[in-house]
Design a protein around this motif. Structure first.
Motif, PDB file in Angstrom:
ATOM      1  N   HIS A  26      77.990  -5.748  -0.203  1.00  0.00           N
ATOM      2  CA  HIS A  26      79.037  -5.803   0.824  1.00  0.00           C
ATOM      3  C   HIS A  26      78.966  -4.634   1.811  1.00  0.00           C
ATOM      4  CE1 HIS A  26      80.604  -3.222  -2.309  1.00  0.00           C
ATOM      5  NE2 HIS A  26      81.500  -2.768  -1.465  1.00  0.00           N
ATOM      6  N   LEU A  27      78.181  -3.607   1.490  1.00  0.00           N
ATOM      7  CA  LEU A  27      78.016  -2.462   2.387  1.00  0.00           C
ATOM      8  C   LEU A  27      76.768  -2.592   3.265  1.00  0.00           C
ATOM      9  CD1 LEU A  27      78.906   0.375  -0.148  1.00  0.00           C
ATOM     10  CD2 LEU A  27      80.375  -0.618   1.634  1.00  0.00           C
ATOM     11  N   GLY A  28      76.027  -3.696   3.086  1.00  0.00           N
ATOM     12  CA  GLY A  28      74.823  -3.899   3.882  1.00  0.00           C
ATOM     13  C   GLY A  28      73.627  -3.107   3.392  1.00  0.00           C
ATOM     14  N   THR A  29      73.669  -2.700   2.109  1.00  0.00           N
ATOM     15  CA  THR A  29      72.545  -1.964   1.535  1.00  0.00           C
ATOM     16  C   THR A  29      71.936  -2.769   0.387  1.00  0.00           C
ATOM     17  OG1 THR A  29      73.976  -0.685   0.042  1.00  0.00           O
ATOM     18  CG2 THR A  29      73.497   0.278   2.201  1.00  0.00           C
ATOM     19  N   LEU A  30      70.673  -2.497   0.123  1.00  0.00           N
ATOM     20  CA  LEU A  30      69.903  -3.240  -0.865  1.00  0.00           C
ATOM     21  C   LEU A  30      70.547  -3.173  -2.249  1.00  0.00           C
ATOM     22  CD1 LEU A  30      67.173  -4.767  -1.353  1.00  0.00           C
ATOM     23  CD2 LEU A  30      66.207  -2.529  -1.936  1.00  0.00           C
ATOM     24  N   PHE A  31      70.694  -4.328  -2.891  1.00  0.00           N
ATOM     25  CA  PHE A  31      71.164  -4.368  -4.266  1.00  0.00           C
ATOM     26  C   PHE A  31      70.217  -3.557  -5.147  1.00  0.00           C
ATOM     27  CE2 PHE A  31      73.125  -8.655  -3.294  1.00  0.00           C
ATOM     28  CZ  PHE A  31      74.433  -8.292  -3.588  1.00  0.00           C
ATOM     29  N   GLY A  32      70.761  -2.782  -6.071  1.00  0.00           N
ATOM     30  CA  GLY A  32      69.943  -2.016  -7.009  1.00  0.00           C
ATOM     31  C   GLY A  32      69.062  -2.915  -7.851  1.00  0.00           C
ATOM     32  N   GLY A  33      69.585  -4.071  -8.254  1.00  0.00           N
ATOM     33  CA  GLY A  33      68.801  -5.002  -9.068  1.00  0.00           C
ATOM     34  C   GLY A  33      67.608  -5.557  -8.316  1.00  0.00           C
ATOM     35  N   THR A  34      67.759  -5.777  -7.021  1.00  0.00           N
ATOM     36  CA  THR A  34      66.642  -6.247  -6.204  1.00  0.00           C
ATOM     37  C   THR A  34      65.587  -5.159  -6.101  1.00  0.00           C
ATOM     38  OG1 THR A  34      68.117  -7.709  -4.954  1.00  0.00           O
ATOM     39  CG2 THR A  34      65.990  -7.173  -3.940  1.00  0.00           C
ATOM     40  N   ALA A  35      66.031  -3.916  -5.892  1.00  0.00           N
ATOM     41  CA  ALA A  35      65.099  -2.787  -5.838  1.00  0.00           C
ATOM     42  C   ALA A  35      64.321  -2.689  -7.148  1.00  0.00           C
ATOM     43  CB  ALA A  35      65.846  -1.484  -5.550  1.00  0.00           C
ATOM     44  N   LEU A  36      65.020  -2.814  -8.267  1.00  0.00           N
ATOM     45  CA  LEU A  36      64.356  -2.738  -9.575  1.00  0.00           C
ATOM     46  C   LEU A  36      63.354  -3.877  -9.761  1.00  0.00           C
ATOM     47  CD1 LEU A  36      67.341  -1.688 -11.843  1.00  0.00           C
ATOM     48  CD2 LEU A  36      65.338  -0.300 -11.266  1.00  0.00           C
ATOM     49  N   ALA A  37      63.713  -5.069  -9.315  1.00  0.00           N
ATOM     50  CA  ALA A  37      62.800  -6.213  -9.437  1.00  0.00           C
ATOM     51  C   ALA A  37      61.538  -5.978  -8.609  1.00  0.00           C
ATOM     52  CB  ALA A  37      63.494  -7.502  -8.999  1.00  0.00           C
ATOM     53  N   TRP A  38      61.689  -5.474  -7.387  1.00  0.00           N
ATOM     54  CA  TRP A  38      60.526  -5.186  -6.557  1.00  0.00           C
ATOM     55  C   TRP A  38      59.658  -4.109  -7.211  1.00  0.00           C
ATOM     56  CZ3 TRP A  38      63.190  -4.792  -1.075  1.00  0.00           C
ATOM     57  CH2 TRP A  38      63.588  -6.073  -0.662  1.00  0.00           C
ATOM     58  N   MET A  39      60.306  -3.081  -7.779  1.00  0.00           N
ATOM     59  CA  MET A  39      59.573  -2.000  -8.432  1.00  0.00           C
ATOM     60  C   MET A  39      58.813  -2.513  -9.658  1.00  0.00           C
ATOM     61  SD  MET A  39      62.447   0.978  -8.110  1.00  0.00           S
ATOM     62  CE  MET A  39      61.447   2.377  -8.622  1.00  0.00           C
ATOM     63  N   ASP A  40      59.464  -3.351 -10.452  1.00  0.00           N
ATOM     64  CA  ASP A  40      58.832  -3.902 -11.650  1.00  0.00           C
ATOM     65  C   ASP A  40      57.632  -4.770 -11.273  1.00  0.00           C
ATOM     66  OD1 ASP A  40      58.653  -4.313 -14.477  1.00  0.00           O
ATOM     67  OD2 ASP A  40      59.630  -6.256 -14.217  1.00  0.00           O
ATOM     68  N   LYS A  41      57.771  -5.552 -10.213  1.00  0.00           N
ATOM     69  CA  LYS A  41      56.666  -6.392  -9.762  1.00  0.00           C
ATOM     70  C   LYS A  41      55.472  -5.530  -9.337  1.00  0.00           C
ATOM     71  CE  LYS A  41      57.381  -9.873  -6.821  1.00  0.00           C
ATOM     72  NZ  LYS A  41      57.514 -10.591  -5.515  1.00  0.00           N
ATOM     73  N   ALA A  42      55.730  -4.473  -8.594  1.00  0.00           N
ATOM     74  CA  ALA A  42      54.643  -3.588  -8.154  1.00  0.00           C
ATOM     75  C   ALA A  42      53.997  -2.889  -9.353  1.00  0.00           C
ATOM     76  CB  ALA A  42      55.166  -2.568  -7.151  1.00  0.00           C
ATOM     77  N   ALA A  43      54.815  -2.455 -10.322  1.00  0.00           N
ATOM     78  CA  ALA A  43      54.282  -1.824 -11.530  1.00  0.00           C
ATOM     79  C   ALA A  43      53.404  -2.820 -12.294  1.00  0.00           C
ATOM     80  CB  ALA A  43      55.416  -1.316 -12.425  1.00  0.00           C
ATOM     81  N   PHE A  44      53.853  -4.059 -12.380  1.00  0.00           N
ATOM     82  CA  PHE A  44      53.077  -5.116 -13.035  1.00  0.00           C
ATOM     83  C   PHE A  44      51.719  -5.299 -12.364  1.00  0.00           C
ATOM     84  CE2 PHE A  44      51.727  -9.534 -12.688  1.00  0.00           C
ATOM     85  CZ  PHE A  44      51.502  -9.861 -14.013  1.00  0.00           C
ATOM     86  N   ILE A  45      51.716  -5.356 -11.041  1.00  0.00           N
ATOM     87  CA  ILE A  45      50.465  -5.565 -10.304  1.00  0.00           C
ATOM     88  C   ILE A  45      49.524  -4.381 -10.511  1.00  0.00           C
ATOM     89  CG2 ILE A  45      49.447  -5.785  -8.000  1.00  0.00           C
ATOM     90  CD1 ILE A  45      52.044  -7.366  -7.233  1.00  0.00           C
ATOM     91  N   ALA A  46      50.042  -3.155 -10.378  1.00  0.00           N
ATOM     92  CA  ALA A  46      49.198  -1.963 -10.546  1.00  0.00           C
ATOM     93  C   ALA A  46      48.602  -1.913 -11.952  1.00  0.00           C
ATOM     94  CB  ALA A  46      49.995  -0.697 -10.256  1.00  0.00           C
ATOM     95  N   ALA A  47      49.429  -2.160 -12.967  1.00  0.00           N
ATOM     96  CA  ALA A  47      48.949  -2.108 -14.356  1.00  0.00           C
ATOM     97  C   ALA A  47      47.969  -3.239 -14.637  1.00  0.00           C
ATOM     98  CB  ALA A  47      50.126  -2.161 -15.323  1.00  0.00           C
TER      99      ALA A  47
END
Length: 138
Positions: A26-47
């Motif tokens: 509601h503040l127009g900022t990225l949901f923390g859960g979305t940030a975590l999902a993007w981070m997990d996906k990138a970690a998955f790809i790198a590993a």
């Protein structure tokens, strides 16, 4: 003659995302859960690229949300394998927000993920050790 494509480091993955309204609170900022999902996906790809095996997330550690990421910003997600155990890989992930009009960039979020390599039966599998940094004196 075919142009040569340089290989990207197999210890790293980079992704780009744009923050749309459905990614924000509601503040127009990225949901923390979305940030975590993007981070997990990138970690998955790198590993996965590093181990050349199926990997799963075992743990996320110390995720620090330093600055909010706003709707309309571009987000670069950079994941790097920084430590390797027998079957595990520690992956450092950074989210860098970029204003598309000005080009200003800021590190907004950083975290560490532990990924486990699996064999064909779904059991932990050994992973090669990280290569020694080049330029080390013997």
């Amino acid at each position: 003659m075919t142009p040569r494509i340089d290989d990207a480091p197999t210890t790293e993955a980079r992704m780009l995302e744009i923050v749309f309204p459905d990614h924000t609170n509601h503040l127009g900022t990225l949901f923390g859960g979305t940030a975590l999902a993007w981070m997990d996906k990138a970690a998955f790809i790198a590993a996965s690229r590093y181990a050349r095996r199926t990997v799963v997330t075992a743990r996320s550690e110390q995720v620090d949300f330093k600055l909010p990421i706003k709707q309309g910003q571009l987000v670069e997600i950079i994941a790097s394998v920084v430590e390797v155990g027998r079957t595990s890989m520690q992956v450092e992930v950074e989210l860098i927000a970029e204003d598309l009009l000005s080009g200003d960039r800021e590190l907004c979020t950083r975290g560490r993920f532990v990924m486990i390599a699996l064999d064909a039966r779904g059991r932990p599998a050994q992973v090669a050790q990280l290569p020694a940094p080049s330029g080390d004196a013997a």
